[in-house]
Design an enzyme around this catalytic site. Structure first.
Site, PDB file in Angstrom:
ATOM      1  CG  ASN A 155      -1.867   1.213   1.251  1.00  0.00           C
ATOM      2  OD1 ASN A 155      -2.519   1.485   0.393  1.00  0.00           O
ATOM      3  ND2 ASN A 155      -1.615   2.082   2.395  1.00  0.00           N
ATOM      4  CD  GLU A 156      -1.196   5.989   0.717  1.00  0.00           C
ATOM      5  OE1 GLU A 156      -0.799   6.190   1.725  1.00  0.00           O
ATOM      6  OE2 GLU A 156      -2.176   6.408   0.312  1.00  0.00           O
TER       7      GLU A 156
END
Ligand code: AHR
Length: 657
Positions: free
Chosen positions: A395-396
């Site tokens: 994620n990110e």
């Protein structure tokens, strides 16, 4: 070949110069005008829109509008997870049994404490110790749980109770389980439970509330004895659970009103289980899926360090997947990739266990029951594989300044997953060059709605030679706990661009999806609730309109004139032509619409209109300040006009050939 199999690409089309005068056909709160000969379409100050229904554009993916959920804002515990007992596993605070207290009536006396000397399971070694002083004759002693800001009591409702208990006596008195009003101790409903012995055992009961009582939240859940022989004894309780009815009756399932609201969004995908929640501040507090399986008493829970509260993992991997399944969405399963929020990057030599974990996790989700983790899924009650087609790696990871994502982490996961599951698409969370990206997850947050309107054309010129894009998180962060109408307008403009670029952008989901209004971690969210009520934001309605009112393929459209703050996107399915129109300006805008390429014009349909003061919000106490109105349309033909109110979003579903 049917028109829907056509490979024709769409392109902008030129404005047709036709003289028409408009006449009112249907007036149901909106002004819908059918075109009559004699007045120029592009009259000054008016906008015109040409829709070329025969010029088909890209297919609109079934994943075009999706959902994203993680444990934030008490989205799961104290939210979607239907469990009503708070601190069921007694791990929210290591010093005290918070959200629990002794319950006494009359002259009875007792105290409660955390006890680690009577472990129920290795995963849940703490118990709630009830030290009973006196059970006064005709009175009660027990333990009370305060729920998540109260225990919701509703009329004519069946609650399932379960708990583990033991007594210092060979056999205690018969216990009662009750829903009790805080104010005066009124018992709304109760049931009896067998006497408790001096060995751990599981006890169950069903409580049914009477008809006619008002829904309320200022209540406690109580387990008590009235047997005076229990004086000077001790009882221990663990994994006390109280479930109301759940969505589709799933035993370890989800809250009905919230699931209905999510389901009504018709999400094409469900991105799970996070977000920052997946990563944790450090690897020890990541979503470690292997510890989230099996009976609840065998789940240790974990510190949700990303959002600052304990997660009991009642929603474990199985339930995350079931959540998607229950709303008929394709799960996009995000796997931990060796990066945590505190900037902790797993070095190459230590990455393999996480890669193996991801492979096992995928096997749990989609492997045959003959495989080890597929067998575990079957043992957990779900023999059928889930409909996972896409895996997100992390994620990110753009927030990892070390460059390790591109250098080795993405590649390690990509290679291993593709080798074992070539059919799966891999979604990257930051641009990489080390391996192909099937899909790239991009996130858009800004506190200014105009940022979103300004990005309505952000994807128009993005290369089509790169990966597909899913906007896995977007939100105009305008207000708390949910956003304003102005935020929703900006998002609507942005979503026209996302849909118009459906050949590239194959999904979009708002974030965060849920918030308990008592303790939001994040400023602006889509759906708010407390224990008894829930409401949706203007942004919810926008997303729902986009999700409901699109066809299978884009059609060519061209908007001209007007005040420059109009946005549109058009699409078709057999029998329907859809147009989304956003008037992001403060003035009413008339738009003349010409529909070409169909055997006949629009025979009727609906116009769904969302409008309101830009600063308006919905709240628990005023949930319908902003709601769309649906207007039935009469025969419009192929030329008609519409008055778009200031600051409005209009979804046309036209009945066409
Ligand atoms: O939606 C809230 C957070 O925003 C998500 O957990 C994270 O991915 C993003 O930074």
């Amino acid at each position: 070949m049917s028109v829907w199999a056509s490979s024709e690409r769409w392109s902008d089309c030129r404005t047709g110069a036709t003289g028409r005068r408009a006449a009112v056909v249907v007036l149901l709160g909106l002004t819908w005008l059918a075109a009559m000969p004699a007045v120029a379409l592009a009259a000054p100050g008016r906008a015109n829109l040409i829709l070329r229904a025969a010029r088909l554009g890209a297919p609109i993916s079934s994943t075009q509008f999706g959902a994203f959920l993680e444990e934030i804002n008490h989205s799961g515990d104290g939210g979607l997870y239907a469990e009503l007992v708070r601190n069921r596993d007694l791990k929210e605070d290591s010093n005290a049994p918070i959200w629990w207290s002794q319950f006494t009536t009359g002259q009875s006396t007792a105290s409660v404490a955390l006890d680690s000397t009577q472990p129920l399971t290795s995963a849940n070694p703490l118990s709630l110790k009830l030290s009973i002083g006196t059970v006064a004759p005709g009175k009660s002693v027990g333990v009370a749980n305060w729920g998540y800001w109260g225990v919701p009591v509703r009329p004519s409702t069946t609650y399932r109770v379960s708990f583990f208990a033991k007594s210092s006596r060979a056999s205690s008195g018969v216990l009662s389980v009750s829903l009790v009003r805080l104010l005066d101790g009124k018992v709304w409903a109760s049931a009896k439970v067998n006497a408790v012995t001096n060995a751990w055992a599981r006890y169950t009961a069903v409580i049914r509330t009477p008809a006619g009582i008002p829904p309320s939240l200022t209540n406690r859940f109580v387990i008590s004895t009235s047997d005076t022989a229990d004086s000077n004894s001790t009882m221990w309780f663990a994994m006390v659970s109280l479930f109301p009815p759940t969505y589709h009756g799933l035993a370890n399932g989800f809250r009905i009103d919230l699931m209905q609201k999510i389901s009504a969004l018709r999400p094409g995908y469900f991105r799970i289980p996070g977000g920052n929640y997946l990563e944790g501040d450090n690897p020890a507090t990541r979503f470690d899926w292997k510890t989230t399986l099996g009976p609840i008493e065998d789940r240790p829970g974990h510190d949700n360090s990303a959002w600052g509260y304990w997660s009991q993992d009642g929603i474990g991997l199985l339930e995350w997947l079931e959540l998607a399944e229950q709303v008929h969405a394709q799960p996009i399963l995000a796997v931990y990739d060796g990066y945590s929020l505190d900037g902790i990057v797993t070095p190459p030599a230590a990455l393999q266990p996480y890669v193996k974990d991801a492979l096992d996790e995928i096997q749990y989700a989609i492997g045959p029951t003959s495989s080890p983790w597929g067998a575990q899924r079957a043992a957990d009650g779900h023999p059928a594989p889930f409909d996972v087609r896409m895996i997100e790696v992390g994620n990110e990871d753009n927030l990892d300044p070390s460059g390790s994502y591109n250098a080795y982490r993405y590649a390690a996961f990509y290679d291993a997953i593709k080798a074992a599951y070539p059919q799966l698409r891999i979604m990257a969370t930051a641009p990489v060059t080390s391996r192909p990206m099937d899909v790239l997850d991009e996130h858009f947050y800004d506190d200014s709605p105009s940022y979103f309107a300004a990005h309505a054309h952000a994807f128009d010129h993005v290369t089509r030679r790169g990966p597909k894009i899913i906007v896995g998180e977007y939100a105009a962060t305008t207000a708390s706990p949910t956003g304003t109408m102005s935020g929703a307008l900006g998002e609507a403009a942005f979503l026209t661009g996302i849909e118009r670029n459906a050949d590239l952008v194959i999904g979009a989901s708002y974030a965060p999806l849920l918030t308990n209004v008592n303790e939001p971690n994040w400023y602006t969210n889509l759906i708010g609730y407390n224990g008894v009520a829930s409401f949706v934001s203007p942004s919810y309605w926008v997303l729902r309109m986009f999700s409901a009112d699109h066809g299978r393929r884009l059609i060519a459209s061209r908007l001209a004139g007007g005040n420059g703050k109009l946005f549109e996107v058009a699409s078709r399915s057999p029998g329907h032509t859809f147009v989304l129109l956003v008037n992001d300006s403060g003035v009413t805008q008339t738009i003349d619409i010409r529909l070409t390429g169909l055997r006949t014009g629009a025979r009727g349909g609906t116009a769904t209109v969302l409008m309101g003061k830009p600063s308006s919000v919905n709240t628990l106490f005023n949930p319908n300040a902003i709601v769309p109105a649906v207007h039935r349309l009469g025969r419009l033909g192929s030329r008609f006009s519409s008055v778009l109110p200031a600051e409005s979003v209009t979804a046309l579903n036209l009945h066409t050939s």
